[in-house]
Motif scaffolding. Sequence first.
Motif, PDB file in Angstrom:
ATOM      1  N   LEU A   1       0.842  -1.201   0.000  1.00 34.46           N
ATOM      2  CA  LEU A   1       0.000   0.000   0.000  1.00 34.46           C
ATOM      3  C   LEU A   1       0.875   1.247   0.000  1.00 34.46           C
ATOM      4  N   GLN A   2       0.268   2.374  -0.321  1.00 30.18           N
ATOM      5  CA  GLN A   2       0.965   3.644  -0.178  1.00 30.18           C
ATOM      6  C   GLN A   2       1.159   3.947   1.310  1.00 30.18           C
ATOM      7  N   PRO A   3       2.325   4.443   1.705  1.00 35.06           N
ATOM      8  CA  PRO A   3       2.545   4.738   3.128  1.00 35.06           C
ATOM      9  C   PRO A   3       1.782   5.979   3.556  1.00 35.06           C
ATOM     10  N   ASP A   4       1.432   6.021   4.840  1.00 34.23           N
ATOM     11  CA  ASP A   4       0.892   7.264   5.390  1.00 34.23           C
ATOM     12  C   ASP A   4       1.851   7.884   6.395  1.00 34.23           C
ATOM     13  N   ASP A   5       3.030   7.277   6.536  1.00 34.28           N
ATOM     14  CA  ASP A   5       4.120   7.847   7.331  1.00 34.28           C
ATOM     15  C   ASP A   5       5.173   8.341   6.345  1.00 34.28           C
ATOM     16  N   PRO A   6       5.532   9.622   6.388  1.00 31.29           N
ATOM     17  CA  PRO A   6       6.483  10.167   5.409  1.00 31.29           C
ATOM     18  C   PRO A   6       7.869   9.537   5.478  1.00 31.29           C
ATOM     19  N   ALA A   7       8.181   8.856   6.568  1.00 34.45           N
ATOM     20  CA  ALA A   7       9.494   8.210   6.696  1.00 34.45           C
ATOM     21  C   ALA A   7       9.543   6.856   5.996  1.00 34.45           C
ATOM     22  N   ALA A   8       8.386   6.326   5.576  1.00 33.53           N
ATOM     23  CA  ALA A   8       8.313   4.981   5.000  1.00 33.53           C
ATOM     24  C   ALA A   8       8.319   5.033   3.475  1.00 33.53           C
TER      25      ALA A   8
ATOM     26  N   ASP B   1      20.784   3.516   1.447  1.00 36.96           N
ATOM     27  CA  ASP B   1      21.325   2.413   2.241  1.00 36.96           C
ATOM     28  C   ASP B   1      20.268   1.583   2.959  1.00 36.96           C
ATOM     29  N   VAL B   2      18.995   1.996   2.899  1.00 39.00           N
ATOM     30  CA  VAL B   2      17.971   1.283   3.652  1.00 39.00           C
ATOM     31  C   VAL B   2      16.612   1.481   2.990  1.00 39.00           C
ATOM     32  N   ILE B   3      15.771   0.444   3.068  1.00 38.86           N
ATOM     33  CA  ILE B   3      14.368   0.529   2.663  1.00 38.86           C
ATOM     34  C   ILE B   3      13.555   0.539   3.952  1.00 38.86           C
ATOM     35  N   VAL B   4      12.546   1.391   4.027  1.00 40.40           N
ATOM     36  CA  VAL B   4      11.760   1.517   5.256  1.00 40.40           C
ATOM     37  C   VAL B   4      10.339   1.036   4.998  1.00 40.40           C
ATOM     38  N   GLN B   5       9.953  -0.008   5.690  1.00 38.71           N
ATOM     39  CA  GLN B   5       8.611  -0.578   5.595  1.00 38.71           C
ATOM     40  C   GLN B   5       7.759  -0.120   6.770  1.00 38.71           C
ATOM     41  N   GLN B   6       6.576   0.336   6.477  1.00 39.64           N
ATOM     42  CA  GLN B   6       5.594   0.662   7.511  1.00 39.64           C
ATOM     43  C   GLN B   6       4.630  -0.514   7.646  1.00 39.64           C
ATOM     44  N   CYS B   7       4.454  -1.009   8.868  1.00 44.19           N
ATOM     45  CA  CYS B   7       3.468  -2.062   9.128  1.00 44.19           C
ATOM     46  C   CYS B   7       2.845  -1.788  10.493  1.00 44.19           C
ATOM     47  N   GLU B   8       1.965  -2.668  10.939  1.00 37.62           N
ATOM     48  CA  GLU B   8       1.271  -2.427  12.199  1.00 37.62           C
ATOM     49  C   GLU B   8       2.232  -2.351  13.380  1.00 37.62           C
ATOM     50  N   ALA B   9       3.404  -3.000  13.265  1.00 35.93           N
ATOM     51  CA  ALA B   9       4.393  -2.971  14.347  1.00 35.93           C
ATOM     52  C   ALA B   9       5.241  -1.709  14.328  1.00 35.93           C
ATOM     53  N   GLY B  10       5.076  -0.866  13.312  1.00 33.82           N
ATOM     54  CA  GLY B  10       5.862   0.357  13.216  1.00 33.82           C
ATOM     55  C   GLY B  10       6.707   0.374  11.954  1.00 33.82           C
ATOM     56  N   LEU B  11       7.823   1.093  11.999  1.00 37.05           N
ATOM     57  CA  LEU B  11       8.735   1.201  10.867  1.00 37.05           C
ATOM     58  C   LEU B  11       9.836   0.154  10.990  1.00 37.05           C
TER      59      LEU B  11
ATOM     60  N   SER C   1      11.378  -5.244  -7.100  1.00 42.74           N
ATOM     61  CA  SER C   1      11.312  -5.837  -8.436  1.00 42.74           C
ATOM     62  C   SER C   1      10.292  -5.132  -9.324  1.00 42.74           C
ATOM     63  N   ALA C   2       9.262  -4.570  -8.694  1.00 40.63           N
ATOM     64  CA  ALA C   2       8.221  -3.866  -9.450  1.00 40.63           C
ATOM     65  C   ALA C   2       8.588  -2.405  -9.730  1.00 40.63           C
ATOM     66  N   GLY C   3       9.809  -2.023  -9.378  1.00 41.66           N
ATOM     67  CA  GLY C   3      10.267  -0.667  -9.668  1.00 41.66           C
ATOM     68  C   GLY C   3      10.262   0.279  -8.495  1.00 41.66           C
ATOM     69  N   GLY C   4      10.011  -0.239  -7.280  1.00 40.01           N
ATOM     70  CA  GLY C   4      10.029   0.614  -6.099  1.00 40.01           C
ATOM     71  C   GLY C   4      11.387   1.248  -5.878  1.00 40.01           C
ATOM     72  N   LYS C   5      11.413   2.526  -5.555  1.00 38.40           N
ATOM     73  CA  LYS C   5      12.680   3.247  -5.342  1.00 38.40           C
ATOM     74  C   LYS C   5      12.683   3.828  -3.927  1.00 38.40           C
ATOM     75  N   PRO C   6      13.549   3.291  -3.064  1.00 39.75           N
ATOM     76  CA  PRO C   6      13.595   3.794  -1.684  1.00 39.75           C
ATOM     77  C   PRO C   6      14.099   5.225  -1.620  1.00 39.75           C
ATOM     78  N   GLY C   7      13.668   5.915  -0.576  1.00 41.42           N
ATOM     79  CA  GLY C   7      14.077   7.300  -0.401  1.00 41.42           C
ATOM     80  C   GLY C   7      15.523   7.451   0.024  1.00 41.42           C
ATOM     81  N   LYS C   8      16.108   6.399   0.625  1.00 41.45           N
ATOM     82  CA  LYS C   8      17.500   6.430   1.062  1.00 41.45           C
ATOM     83  C   LYS C   8      18.294   5.376   0.302  1.00 41.45           C
TER      84      LYS C   8
END
Length: 277
Positions: free
Chosen positions: A52-59, A97-107, A88-95
Amino acid sequence: MSRFRFSQINVFSADPLSGNPVAVIHGADSLSEKQMFALARWTNLSETTFLLQPDDPAADYRLRIFSPGGELPFAGHPTLGSCHAWLSAGGKPGKSDVIVQQCEAGLISIRREGSSLAFAAPPLVRSGPLEEDVVNKIANAFGLPLSDIVRHQWVDNGPGWCAIMLRSAQQVLSLKPDWAALSPLNLGVVGLHDSSHEADIEVRAFVGEGGYEDPVTGSLNASLAQWLMEENVVKSTYLSAQGTMLQRAGRIHLHKSSDTVWVAGEVVKVIDGEINL
């Protein structure tokens, strides 16, 4: 009826059929929770995830994780598999050195390690020794004398894991659960291999609430590492084997950097297509 991109990813093994699969639905923002749950029951995998699209700007993206029994706040192999599918689908992380996933447990931080991906183990929501009645319940479910349980601990980072350590990896491999007696516990069992084995420890994950054994479990290995490293049972870098009794060959690489435990494994795309919902 809408069409969505669908991936099925194998995690914790370079062999496409030897790890743990996760189904990933891309661009799932329009799906309802009811539809997500229904699809998770339909795939009948241990987890199905929804990008899904993130709703946390850090993710970089948001992930919802469902088992056939309901939604999970966090799970390890779905985290790595879903990140691989997103990239693989073309996602480009903002950083870089790291990809940030947002889930129910946090970032959750994820990084590339050669051909593998690794996630930073989330903090435990419950720790400390198991209560006496819980230890007795586990011993009864496996027909174990209490003296064979050399260590025990709550290692819950979301899915409710508790854990015991037995005298050897061979004893772990010999276990046969009484599922009714084990329910509703989600139990990790660990034992040390001798020096001749490729892996340092053998792990098995028994999901008492559903009555099944999970092939290769990132969340459990993450919390086991936090526990066993803290008690100096394992080194700060070690290899875990899981899935042996299910004819899988899961390999989970664990290492501690500063105060963070990283959980790494090979990730391979097996299916890439579309699904109509």
